[in-house]
Design an enzyme around this catalytic site. Structure first.
Site, PDB file in Angstrom:
ATOM      1  N   SER A 124     -48.008 -16.697 -50.777  1.00  0.00           N
ATOM      2  CA  SER A 124     -48.895 -17.030 -51.898  1.00  0.00           C
ATOM      3  C   SER A 124     -49.875 -18.136 -51.499  1.00  0.00           C
ATOM      4  CB  SER A 124     -48.104 -17.419 -53.147  1.00  0.00           C
ATOM      5  OG  SER A 124     -47.316 -18.556 -52.940  1.00  0.00           O
ATOM      6  N   ASP A 168     -47.069 -26.290 -49.259  1.00  0.00           N
ATOM      7  CA  ASP A 168     -47.447 -24.973 -48.743  1.00  0.00           C
ATOM      8  C   ASP A 168     -48.962 -24.853 -48.581  1.00  0.00           C
ATOM      9  OD1 ASP A 168     -44.785 -24.628 -49.096  1.00  0.00           O
ATOM     10  OD2 ASP A 168     -44.948 -23.126 -50.691  1.00  0.00           O
TER      11      ASP A 168
HETATM   12  P1  ADP Z   1     -43.889 -16.545 -51.101  1.00  0.00           P
HETATM   13  O1  ADP Z   1     -42.663 -17.327 -50.808  1.00  0.00           O
HETATM   14  O2  ADP Z   1     -44.125 -15.502 -50.057  1.00  0.00           O
HETATM   15  O3  ADP Z   1     -45.069 -17.417 -51.339  1.00  0.00           O
HETATM   16  P2  ADP Z   1     -44.323 -15.922 -53.856  1.00  0.00           P
HETATM   17  O4  ADP Z   1     -43.521 -15.184 -54.864  1.00  0.00           O
HETATM   18  O5  ADP Z   1     -44.688 -17.330 -54.126  1.00  0.00           O
HETATM   19  O6  ADP Z   1     -43.591 -15.756 -52.450  1.00  0.00           O
HETATM   20  O7  ADP Z   1     -45.715 -15.165 -53.644  1.00  0.00           O
HETATM   21  C1  ADP Z   1     -45.725 -13.770 -53.445  1.00  0.00           C
HETATM   22  C2  ADP Z   1     -46.805 -13.150 -54.311  1.00  0.00           C
HETATM   23  O8  ADP Z   1     -48.104 -13.471 -53.767  1.00  0.00           O
HETATM   24  C3  ADP Z   1     -46.737 -11.653 -54.333  1.00  0.00           C
HETATM   25  O9  ADP Z   1     -45.865 -11.203 -55.357  1.00  0.00           O
HETATM   26  C4  ADP Z   1     -48.195 -11.275 -54.616  1.00  0.00           C
HETATM   27  O10 ADP Z   1     -48.476 -11.380 -55.992  1.00  0.00           O
HETATM   28  C5  ADP Z   1     -48.983 -12.362 -53.894  1.00  0.00           C
HETATM   29  N1  ADP Z   1     -49.334 -11.921 -52.521  1.00  0.00           N
HETATM   30  C6  ADP Z   1     -49.039 -12.539 -51.363  1.00  0.00           C
HETATM   31  N2  ADP Z   1     -49.514 -11.861 -50.306  1.00  0.00           N
HETATM   32  C7  ADP Z   1     -50.117 -10.765 -50.799  1.00  0.00           C
HETATM   33  C8  ADP Z   1     -50.807  -9.635 -50.232  1.00  0.00           C
HETATM   34  N3  ADP Z   1     -50.909  -9.500 -48.903  1.00  0.00           N
HETATM   35  N4  ADP Z   1     -51.307  -8.714 -51.068  1.00  0.00           N
HETATM   36  C9  ADP Z   1     -51.186  -8.832 -52.399  1.00  0.00           C
HETATM   37  N5  ADP Z   1     -50.546  -9.850 -52.996  1.00  0.00           N
HETATM   38  C10 ADP Z   1     -50.017 -10.813 -52.229  1.00  0.00           C
HETATM   39 MG    MG Z   2     -45.150 -18.899 -52.893  1.00  0.00          MG
END
Ligand code: ADP
Ligand code: MG
Length: 381
Positions: A124, A168
């Site tokens: 994210s 982050d």
């Molecule tokens: P993380 O620990 O990976 O940050 P989060 O739940 O905070 O996990 O963030 C993940 C969210 O970010 C996904 O559910 C999506 O909404 C968004 N996201 C991240 N990367 C992508 C991507 N490549 N394409 C679309 N959405 C993404």
């Molecule tokens: Mg995140």
């Protein structure tokens, strides 16, 4: 990835635009220190979110996510918030830029990423930082990297319902190849340290479990830390956060706080010191000491702070047994990944054993992510 993005962009929106990328992150050491005013020690990694972007001459955004295979269109006013969760990250970045006086002209974008989602590598923040950086540069807004990191953080708070700290987005905006960044969470002062572990590799093993105690346990840990800090503050008024305390000051209040609060505080104060010790070791290029500190953190998180779980402890124990240089749980705990520093020559044996034995023991596979410390947000072309 770049070709795939460009081809899709051309198909959907015609002539190509500019390409930007921003990275996921690891945190080498410094866990549960952020809300105690201590240090974290993250770095950007070689897994990123990449986006092609071009102004479209309107006041609207058209965004296509290759990974989700979905296109969303939205306006730039507050009431235009898209229904799709993934698009909220881009909408939030636009809104937060505007709130800071920045200009956001309408644009088309196609993007994709290879940061695993929800694995603790902050996909994210990669997404937010990529768009925060690109929008800032393309519109000539001149916001500095801290503002860009805060745009990402506020996006999570105000548009995605995640009350996260700054680490982050900071790592994603400030990351540099071959460097980790020690960030003081109280003052936001930061310093780069060299991380070029020649002959070693950094690898994460994802337990693929998330035990759901996490959020209630997190609040309890915070309360313990606040109580311990308050007790110490009576003797030492300069202790604003627990991380300001010396180990001996904690010892002075042993009889005044519960055994549990004492152990939690002991972990935090030890962890702040370990970050400093790791920084010293990196300046000398002593990766064996770095690894030893990682094991100590794991011990502290497991036995004093009690935020580990069976899967993580099992992986750390296997790492120790197989002479992995350093291993600890990364992130808040109760699941997620271990981060491992391992000599090249031991890598294959350890990873193979971990994969096979983990599946036997827990009945499902773990996942493995190799990482190299790399650049954060930047323009690709
Ligand atoms: P993380 O620990 O990976 O940050 P989060 O739940 O905070 O996990 O963030 C993940 C969210 O970010 C996904 O559910 C999506 O909404 C968004 N996201 C991240 N990367 C992508 C991507 N490549 N394409 C679309 N959405 C993404
Ligand atoms: Mg995140």
């Amino acid at each position: 990835m770049q070709t795939k993005i460009h081809n899709k962009f051309t198909e959907l929106f015609g002539e190509g635009g500019q390409i930007y990328a921003s990275a996921g992150r690891i945190n080498l050491i410094g866990e549960h220190t952020d809300y105690n005013g201590g240090y974290v020690f993250p770095g950007a990694i070689d897994k990123c979110l990449m986006a092609e972007i071009k102004f479209n001459g309107t006041d609207r955004v058209r965004a296509y996510s290759i990974d989700i295979d979905e296109q969303v269109e939205f306006g730039l006013n507050e009431e235009d918030k898209p229904a799709q969760h993934w698009a909220d990250y881009i909408f939030g970045v636009c809104r937060e830029t505007i709130k800071r006086g920045g200009k956001v002209a309408g644009f088309d974008t196609v993007f994709a990423g290879n940061v695993p989602l929800g694995a603790g590598l902050s996909s994210s923040a990669a997404l937010e930082s990529c768009f925060a950086f690109a929008i800032n540069e393309m519109n000539g807004n001149g916001l500095d990297s801290f503002e860009l990191a805060k745009i990402g953080q506020s996006t999570e708070h105000n548009y995605c319902g995640v009350k996260c700290g700054i680490m982050d987005q900071f790592a994603s905006c400030f990351g540099k190849k071959g460097s980790l960044i020690r960030l003081n969470c109280k003052t936001l002062e930061y310093k780069y340290f060299p991380f070029n572990p020649e002959g070693y590799r950094l690898v994460l093993i994802d337990t693929v479990v998330k035990h759901n105690l996490a959020s209630s346990a997190y609040n309890k840990r915070r309360e313990s830390c606040e109580r311990a800090a308050a007790a110490i503050r009576k003797n030492h008024p300069e202790v604003e956060f627990l991380s300001d305390s010396k180990r001996v000051w904690l010892e002075e209040v042993r009889g005044e706080i519960t055994e549990e609060d004492f152990l939690r505080a002991e972990y935090v104060i030890g962890e702040v010191q370990r970050v400093l010790d790791v920084c010293d070791a990196l300046e000398r290029g002593d990766y064996e000491i770095v690894g030893e500190m990682m094991y100590q953190t794991h011990f502290g998180m497991s036995k004093l702070y009690e935020v580990s779980c069976e899967e993580l402890d099992w992986l750390a124990k296997l790492a120790r047994k197989m002479d992995v240089t350093g291993c600890r749980v990364m992130g808040g705990g109760f699941g997620g990944c271990t981060i491992n520093l391992i000599k090249e020559e031991l890598y294959d044996a350890f990873i193979n054993t971990a994969k096979i034995e983990y599946a036997k023991k827990f009945g499902h596979d773990c996942k493995v992510y190799d990482v190299v410390i790399s650049d954060g947000a930047h323009r690709v072309c």
